[in-house]
Motif scaffolding. Structure first.
Motif, PDB file in Angstrom:
ATOM      1  N   ILE A 278       0.843  -1.200   0.000  1.00 10.96           N
ATOM      2  CA  ILE A 278       0.000   0.000   0.000  1.00 10.96           C
ATOM      3  C   ILE A 278       0.880   1.252   0.000  1.00 10.96           C
ATOM      4  O   ILE A 278       1.843   1.350   0.760  1.00 10.96           O
ATOM      5  CB  ILE A 278      -0.927   0.005   1.224  1.00 10.96           C
ATOM      6  N   TYR A 282      -1.953   6.277   1.120  1.00  7.12           N
ATOM      7  CA  TYR A 282      -3.131   5.441   1.337  1.00  7.12           C
ATOM      8  C   TYR A 282      -3.020   4.660   2.638  1.00  7.12           C
ATOM      9  O   TYR A 282      -4.045   4.263   3.198  1.00  7.12           O
ATOM     10  CB  TYR A 282      -3.336   4.509   0.147  1.00  7.12           C
ATOM     11  N   ASN A 286      -6.143   4.839   5.169  1.00  9.72           N
ATOM     12  CA  ASN A 286      -6.720   3.585   5.652  1.00  9.72           C
ATOM     13  C   ASN A 286      -6.696   3.519   7.169  1.00  9.72           C
ATOM     14  O   ASN A 286      -7.677   3.100   7.797  1.00  9.72           O
ATOM     15  CB  ASN A 286      -5.976   2.392   5.059  1.00  9.72           C
ATOM     16  N   PHE A 416      -6.565  11.835  -3.891  1.00 10.23           N
ATOM     17  CA  PHE A 416      -6.767  10.406  -3.736  1.00 10.23           C
ATOM     18  C   PHE A 416      -7.588   9.879  -4.905  1.00 10.23           C
ATOM     19  O   PHE A 416      -8.663  10.395  -5.210  1.00 10.23           O
ATOM     20  CB  PHE A 416      -7.482  10.095  -2.414  1.00 10.23           C
ATOM     21  N   LYS A 431      -3.944   0.767  -2.723  1.00 10.74           N
ATOM     22  CA  LYS A 431      -4.745   1.772  -2.008  1.00 10.74           C
ATOM     23  C   LYS A 431      -5.354   1.257  -0.716  1.00 10.74           C
ATOM     24  O   LYS A 431      -5.951   2.027   0.039  1.00 10.74           O
ATOM     25  CB  LYS A 431      -5.865   2.280  -2.931  1.00 10.74           C
ATOM     26  N   TYR A 435     -10.285   1.317   2.262  1.00  8.69           N
ATOM     27  CA  TYR A 435     -10.495   2.505   1.429  1.00  8.69           C
ATOM     28  C   TYR A 435     -11.176   2.126   0.121  1.00  8.69           C
ATOM     29  O   TYR A 435     -12.147   2.772  -0.299  1.00  8.69           O
ATOM     30  CB  TYR A 435      -9.153   3.186   1.150  1.00  8.69           C
ATOM     31  N   THR A 436     -10.703   1.071  -0.524  1.00  4.32           N
ATOM     32  CA  THR A 436     -11.269   0.670  -1.811  1.00  4.32           C
ATOM     33  C   THR A 436     -12.690   0.150  -1.649  1.00  4.32           C
ATOM     34  O   THR A 436     -13.571   0.458  -2.457  1.00  4.32           O
ATOM     35  CB  THR A 436     -10.383  -0.401  -2.472  1.00  4.32           C
TER      36      THR A 436
END
Length: 843
Positions: A278, A282, A286, A416, A431, A435-436
């Motif tokens: 990551i 990110y 996260n 982002f 990422k 978050y995704t």
């Protein structure tokens, strides 16, 4: 006075009983908690041990890995007395294969296949333990050949590899028909020198040793972590005795609150395998999301210990789901996958749920966190209405903040990135998972196209026209969606000695062939099925959603409905549970008269591994057509099962893979898969051969639903680089499967007629000379300009790819038209213009 004393005595007794009961309840809770912890740890240890015992590890050692090695050749083998001997000492107790390279001493036209050469391995007592034969005509000049040894050997003891001809080599045109061994100056830990007819040579034979073993040592690492876990719990229990004051308990409680989200983030991403991949910015976002999420959970319960446990368990479930989904199907877990959990369980027996060391250690760390919370976290909210109201309000505020950030574009303005749907794996790896996953929420609503109205949809569709061709209409139209059928040879030639799909490649007469762009990779059969049967594109629906579960309604217009309107008996077949992907509900809505699943198949099913074979499924189609009334028109749609993942040895039953790959790395899943689709090719050949003799005009369509979830390293091998480094155009290849349309009557043949799956049913109807709906005609017109609607991109008729956010004005207008019609068909059902999707007006 006596009465008062009696009352006080009774009250004291009640208090003491309550305290005793409370103490017993606490003891009972303690016993239950630590019992659950012990049981969980026992399961992890047993599961991990089973994995190490059942899952072999492959190790290779060989000259071909030394790029700077210098090579020479032996003399050619000319007589039975010529003998080459290589001494070696195995480093593992099970020798799986050896690779040897030979040079041919003359050109192929002079080879004599009657001449054979002997290869044997002898132990320290000169006893032959393995042998094989070499025929020069089958040797690929200067290339490695793989020889299956599959023998137990004594690691550390000397062995000999011997090669000699079985009889004198003949001469043709004064040129010997023979082979030379490669000699290398590279030193391997196994090789101990070689000789030619008893004379010692410099160097050693160019050889690669491959061993198979079971890494039981890894299990001992887990036992060691168990010991560390017990020590930590013991130390924490000692520390608990010093937390008798409320001030100390509060201080430690805040420390535990502060470290819990960070610790859980590390465990979470380590389970999935993204901890080190990551990107830094990110990582920060996260971790922030973990803290926000934990704050929401903290407000949900009075006792923070319970909040922490629920928070940790929920994230553990998500992490494990992500790990195993990636392992089994090669693409990440998405939010809408929760809806498909029932289907996932029906095929779970085909997969091997491994517990590698990394995963076991992460679970042990999870248990350590839960135990620490239980011992040290003593904080709780006071019980009153104001505090409860504040907690509820706080949850709402934080949820609203997250939703606002995700849906208003704030994250994009902060630098982002959003979700790249043509590289989903890369999104999660670079990422972060949370978050995704949360970002996908912004894509879960189908946006109304600009300028949409039901009338606008009708104007667009009705204005479309296609060329009307006078062709033979088939009495039997058979469509086969073949599970996981892919043609890797269209990407790159495979390093194997045999062609995988020989019949499919050989088809020419009355045949149309090409590749289809599918909406999914590795899994998601129903998504490909939906695009084909309806003509709708999944690219314009909620990402990660399953159309069969969410969007299908009665009536669901498409190919089956059109065939039914034109007098065909419509039959769907799938030799597995009919409830999978909600098919038992969806198929009647689509216009299928009958549906044969495993529950009502009515005939014996022959299995390959645990799945119904293609051949067995095709027999059902033959019988249906043989039993129908003379002159009756029939449309059959079959979804096969034979090639379904997983491809591990424990799913084989009596199946023996027939395909061997010649790569540096071993790909057992891929070899099993290729062996399966080779069987598919043979079964399809039999089906076509059968209908070649049938008098009734018959059209057969076959296509793959998605590429298989085999080793990710194999795909990297095919592309020559890591899958996560593929550009947009390269990544689209991961969604391409072969298709073929064949007739037993005269029909125009075409090749490289490539398209996406949403066009295929309209194209088949056109090639069958059947009447088209306005929607079919619109799609065929769109196909002429944009034949491929891919994952986050489109491809024009010249083969040039465009990302969805970089379309030309012309292409953007065409896509908007498509979205407008599909929106009316799928979303705005109250105002659906049925005359667009049917052959006659329907209420």
């Amino acid at each position: 006075m006596t009465t008062t004393i009696t009352k006080l005595y009774i009250l004291q007794m009640i208090v003491e009983v309550k305290m005793l009961l409370s103490k017993r309840i606490n003891i009972r809770h303690e016993v239950c908690f630590w019992g659950v912890i012990a049981l969980f740890l026992l399961v992890v240890n047993f599961w991990s041990y089973r994995t190490q015992v059942n899952c072999p590890v492959y190790e290779e050692s060989g000259v071909e890995y030394d790029e700077n090695a210098e090579f020479d050749f032996t003399l050619p083998f000319l007589s039975r007395s010529d003998e080459f001997v290589q001494k070696f000492v195995p480093v593992r107790p099970y020798l799986e294969t050896i690779k040897l390279r030979f040079a041919l001493s003359t050109e192929e036209e002079f080879h004599d296949s009657s001449i054979t050469f002997f290869i044997g391995i002898y132990d320290s007592e000169n006893v032959l333990i393995w042998d094989s034969k070499i025929v020069p005509v089958e040797v690929e000049d200067l290339q490695y050949g793989v020889y299956e040894v599959d023998r137990n050997v004594n690691a550390g003891e000397p062995y000999q590899l011997k090669i000699h001809p079985e009889f004198d080599v003949e001469m043709k045109n004064d040129r010997p028909i023979s082979i030379h061994c490669f000699l290398s100056t590279a030193n391997l830990k196994e090789n101990q020198g070689c000789s030619w007819n008893g004379e010692t040579l410099s160097g050693n034979v160019d050889i690669v040793y491959q061993y198979k073993y079971y890494d039981i040592q890894a299990f001992y690492k887990i036992i060691f972590v168990d010991f560390l876990l017990f020590v930590c719990i013991f130390v924490l229990k000692l520390l608990e005795r010093k937390l008798q004051t409320a001030k100390r308990q509060k201080a430690v409680g805040w420390i535990m609150w502060g470290i819990t989200p960070l610790t859980m983030y590390c465990i979470f991403e380590s389970i999935i395998g993204n901890f080190s991949t990551i990107q830094n910015k990110y990582v920060a976002i996260n971790i922030l999301l973990f803290y926000i999420l934990y704050l929401v959970f903290s407000l949900g319960w009075k006792r923070l210990r319970i909040s922490a446990d629920v928070f940790a368990v929920v994230l553990l479930i998500v992490a494990l789901a992500q790990y195993y989904v990636m392992l089994f199907r090669g693409r990440p877990f998405m939010l809408f996958d929760v809806i498909n959990i029932k289907t996932a369980f029906t095929v779970s027996d085909s997969y091997v749920f491994e517990m590698p060391v990394r995963l076991a250690v992460c679970l042990q760390a999870f248990l350590g966190l839960v135990a620490a919370q239980h011992i040290l976290q003593k904080m709780s909210f006071p019980e009153n209405r104001v505090v409860i109201a504040v907690r509820v309000l706080g949850i709402g505020i934080f949820v609203s903040i997250i939703a606002a950030f995700l849906n208003t574009g704030v994250m994009g303005r902060l630098g982002f990135e959003g979700v790249d749907f043509w590289n989903l794996n890369g999104n999660y790896e670079e990422k972060g998972t949370l978050y995704t996953l949360l970002l996908e929420c912004a894509y879960n609503n189908v946006e109304k196209p600009k300028g949409y109205s039901p009338e606008r949809a009708e104007v667009i569709a009705v204005s479309s026209e296609t060329e009307d061709k006078s062709v033979v209409q088939p009495e039997n139209l058979i469509v086969i969606m073949n599970e996981s059928l892919a043609d890797f040879e269209s990407i790159q030639d495979l390093a194997t000695d045999e062609e995988i799909l020989p019949y499919l490649h050989s088809m020419k007469d009355n045949t149309i062939k090409g590749w289809l762009q599918m909406p999914v990779f590795g899994a998601g059969t129903a998504e490909s099925e939906y695009e084909f049967l309806t003509g709708n594109s999944k690219q314009f629906l909620a990402s990660g959603s399953t159309a069969y579960e969410i969007y299908c309604q009665n009536p669901e217009y498409g190919m089956a409905w059109s065939m039914k309107q034109q007098g065909y008996r419509t039959i769907a077949l799938h030799p597995y549970w009919s409830t999978n992907w909600n098919r038992s509900s969806v198929y009647p809505e689509m216009g299928f008269d009958e549906f044969y699943g495993i529950e009502n198949w009515g005939e014996d099913i022959e299995n390959i591994r645990w799945c119904a074979s293609d051949k067995s499924a095709y027999e059902k189609i033959k019988h249906l057509i043989e039993e129908k009334d003379q002159g009756e028109k029939m449309f059959t749609f079959l979804v096969t099962m034979q090639n379904h993942g997983g491809y591990g040895e424990d799913t084989f039953n009596e199946f023996i893979p027939s395909v061997s790959l010649n790569y540096e790395t071993v790909y057992p899943f891929t070899e099993a898969y290729l062996s399966l689709i080779k069987e598919s090719d043979s079964a399809f050949h039999e089906l076509v051969s059968y209908f070649e003799k049938v008098d009734e005009p018959t059209m057969i369509v076959m296509f793959g639903d998605h590429l298989p979830a085999v080793e990710e390293e194999f795909y990297s091998e095919l592309f020559g680089e890591d899958m996560n480094n593929l550009d947009m155009e390269q990544s689209q290849v991961l969604y391409q499967t072969p298709y073929v349309i064949w007739t037993n009557y005269e029909h125009e043949s075409k090749k490289d007629e490539n398209m996406s799956a949403n066009y295929l049913s309209s194209y088949v109807l056109q090639q069958a000379g059947l009447e088209l709906t306005p929607y079919n005609k619109f799609l065929l017109n769109l196909k002429d300009t944009l034949p491929v609607i891919g994952m986050g991109a489109v491809c024009n008729h010249s083969g040039k790819w465009y990302a969805m956010d970089e379309l030309t004005k012309e292409y953007e207008a065409l896509i908007t038209q498509y979205k407008t019609i599909q929106y009316n068909n799928v979303i705005d059902r109250r105002h659906i213009q049925s005359n667009i999707f049917t052959l006659s007006d329907e209420e």
